[in-house]
Every structure is written in C-alpha cells, then in structure tokens.
Design an enzyme around this catalytic site. Structure first.
Site, PDB file in Angstrom:
ATOM      1  N   HIS A  39      41.057  16.099  22.292  1.00 61.06           N
ATOM      2  CA  HIS A  39      42.421  15.730  22.715  1.00 61.06           C
ATOM      3  C   HIS A  39      43.359  16.927  22.566  1.00 61.06           C
ATOM      4  CE1 HIS A  39      41.157  11.503  21.392  1.00 61.06           C
ATOM      5  NE2 HIS A  39      41.525  11.321  22.632  1.00 61.06           N
ATOM      6  N   ARG A 189      35.372   7.207  18.507  1.00 68.28           N
ATOM      7  CA  ARG A 189      34.423   6.219  17.975  1.00 68.28           C
ATOM      8  C   ARG A 189      33.347   6.868  17.102  1.00 68.28           C
ATOM      9  NH1 ARG A 189      35.534   3.534  23.235  1.00 68.28           N
ATOM     10  NH2 ARG A 189      36.368   1.471  22.766  1.00 68.28           N
TER      11      ARG A 189
END
Ligand code: PAF
Length: 283
Positions: A39, A189
């Site tokens: 990100h 995750r």
C-alpha cells in the site's frame, strides 16, 4: 506533517475541489486499511504522479459475503495513519458505513461479463460491492489518477473497465504486486496465517513460477498448464481456482494460448483465503 483526517463525505469532496481549483492534481489510493509496504508503495507512486494524495480506509461491508471475514478484518487506524504520515500522504478519508450506505440505499454497479468468474464465482456479490464503493469514492474525490495493486488482478481489470464504460475519465493505474522476500504477495490477510501456514504460503509463488517456466519453454496448452498449476499445490492448500486467462479481457483462451495471458489463483490455507497472479509474458 500530520495527515488531514476526514470523515464526512462532503468534506473530502470540498477538500479535493479546493485543491483542483488551486491547480493541484489529485491522486487517490483506495484501501481497506491494515496497510503494508505494498500500500505504501502505491502512495509513493501516487506522489510521483500528483501534487496531492488522498488515501481512503473503509472496510466496505458490501463486498463481504455473510460467511466472510468482515467482522475480523484487521482494523488498525492509528498505526495506518502513522504509516501514511511517514510517506507523506496529504489526506486520509475514513468514512462511516452509515454515511456511505444510509438507510434506504438502493443503487449498485454490476459488470455483466466479469462479476461471476474467477473470484466472483466463489464470492457472489463481491465485485458489485467493490465497484459500487469505488464508484462512490471516485465521485467524491474526483481524482486525476487512481492507483490499485495488481495482486487483485480481477478487481483492477473490473475497475478499469468501469472507468472506461462509465466515462469517469480517471487515469486508473495498476501497480505490480509487492512481495515478501520469499515471494508471498503482500496482503493484509497474511497477518492471520499461523507460523506454519506462513512458511507454506510462498509455494503459491513457486507454483506460478513453475507454470511460467513451462510456458516459456513452449507449453501453450491452457489445460495442461492449469493441471500443472493445480498439481504444484497439493493439500493442505484447498484450491478455489487455478486458471489461465487472457490479460486484456480475462476470458479463457481456447486451449492454445495466443494472446498475452495471466495465471490466477485463489486458495485457502487454514482459515485464510489467499489470491495471487502472474502475467506469463512479463520478464
Ligand atoms: O482492494 C481493496 O482494498 C478494496 O477492494 C477496495 C478497492 C479499497 C474497495 O473497497
């Protein structure tokens, strides 16, 4: 500099409008938080492309099925905010679900061709949720450029198609997947893998490399490559799909692969669902 944190949808619209009036380009990185280096790389690239960078963090209830991990999806706003400050994002938009989907909400975006293939086959309604929230965020931020990780390849393709079909006029960019040093694609995750599962998870990358090597060595049969792919990931991996698709339209090539192709996979390891992909023609 402390990042400007915005909760109200109208405030993010106003802030971005003022920036554009002052002749600043706006780049946008939509996320669901639990930010990792992938990100942050999107934010760094966004900074190269525009004077102002907005990041959104919104765990979008609409894209999770009833049996999925909406309740347990990692949420760590304070840490995320510090990470965004460290890479110099200008604004963080963290809307409330009640503002994005007030009572009586009725309007959704659906892609007729791509919603029910690959991940969509196993996650009914997921892409309708993704396209709907991204369209709403695009309308609020009205960015010049928006950046998405190519780890979510189908998502990236569907958002690009929505941008073209609905004439948003945004420069939608796909950024190559950021990987850990052992090849595992970065994902929020991954935090939920047990130490043993974390050790096994890079096998997905190695399986994709094996398929790519076979393709490069002259194997162009889609079905044979898919069989090889599945054979590389025996239990405890539980495959949802391991498929070869055209890069441009995500349709399955006839058995012989003639156009640029991508291999895509979704597999469960323990309680965690992992997805990944590799473009076969990339170096
Ligand atoms: O990739 C994600 O994090 C989400 O699907 C997105 C694009 C932010 C929409 O909720």
């Amino acid at each position: 500099m402390p990042i400007k944190t915005i909760i109200a949808p109208e405030e993010v619209r106003q802030t971005c409008l003022e920036w554009r009036i002052n002749r600043s380009n706006v780049a946008f990185v939509p996320t669901m938080g639990a930010l990792h280096d992938g990100h942050l790389q999107l934010v760094k690239e966004a900074k190269e492309l525009a004077q102002k960078v907005v990041v959104s963090i919104f765990v979008n209830p609409l894209q999770f099925g009833p049996q999925e991990d909406f309740a347990t999806y990692p949420r760590m706003l304070q840490i995320d905010r510090e990470k965004l400050e460290s890479v110099g994002a200008d604004a963080l938009f963290v809307p409330n679900a009640a503002d994005m989907y007030p009572d009586g909400y009725q309007t959704y975006i659906y892609n007729n061709a791509l919603a029910d293939i690959l991940c969509g086959r196993f996650r009914p309604g997921h892409f309708q949720g993704v396209l709907t929230i991204v369209a709403k965020l695009f309308h609020l931020v009205q960015p010049d450029v928006a950046l998405f990780g190519k780890k979510d390849y189908q998502q990236f393709k569907m958002i690009s198609k929505m941008n073209a079909d609905l004439m948003f006029g945004i420069n939608v960019r796909g950024i190559p997947t950021f990987r850990e040093s052992d090849g595992l694609a970065m994902s929020s995750r991954n935090l939920r893998l047990s130490p043993e599962e974390r050790q096994m998870a890079p096998s997905i990358y190695h399986a994709m490399q094996a398929v790519k090597a076979a393709y490069r060595a002259g194997e162009t049969s889609r079905t044979r490559l898919e069989k090889l792919f599945a054979a590389e990931l025996p239990p405890p991996f539980r495959l949802e799909y391991a498929e070869v698709r055209n890069q441009d339209d995500l349709l399955a090539p006839d058995d012989r692969i003639e156009k640029p192709a991508v291999i895509l996979i979704a597999a469960h390891l323990g309680s965690v669902r992992l997805i990944d992909n590799l473009e076969l023609s990339e170096p």
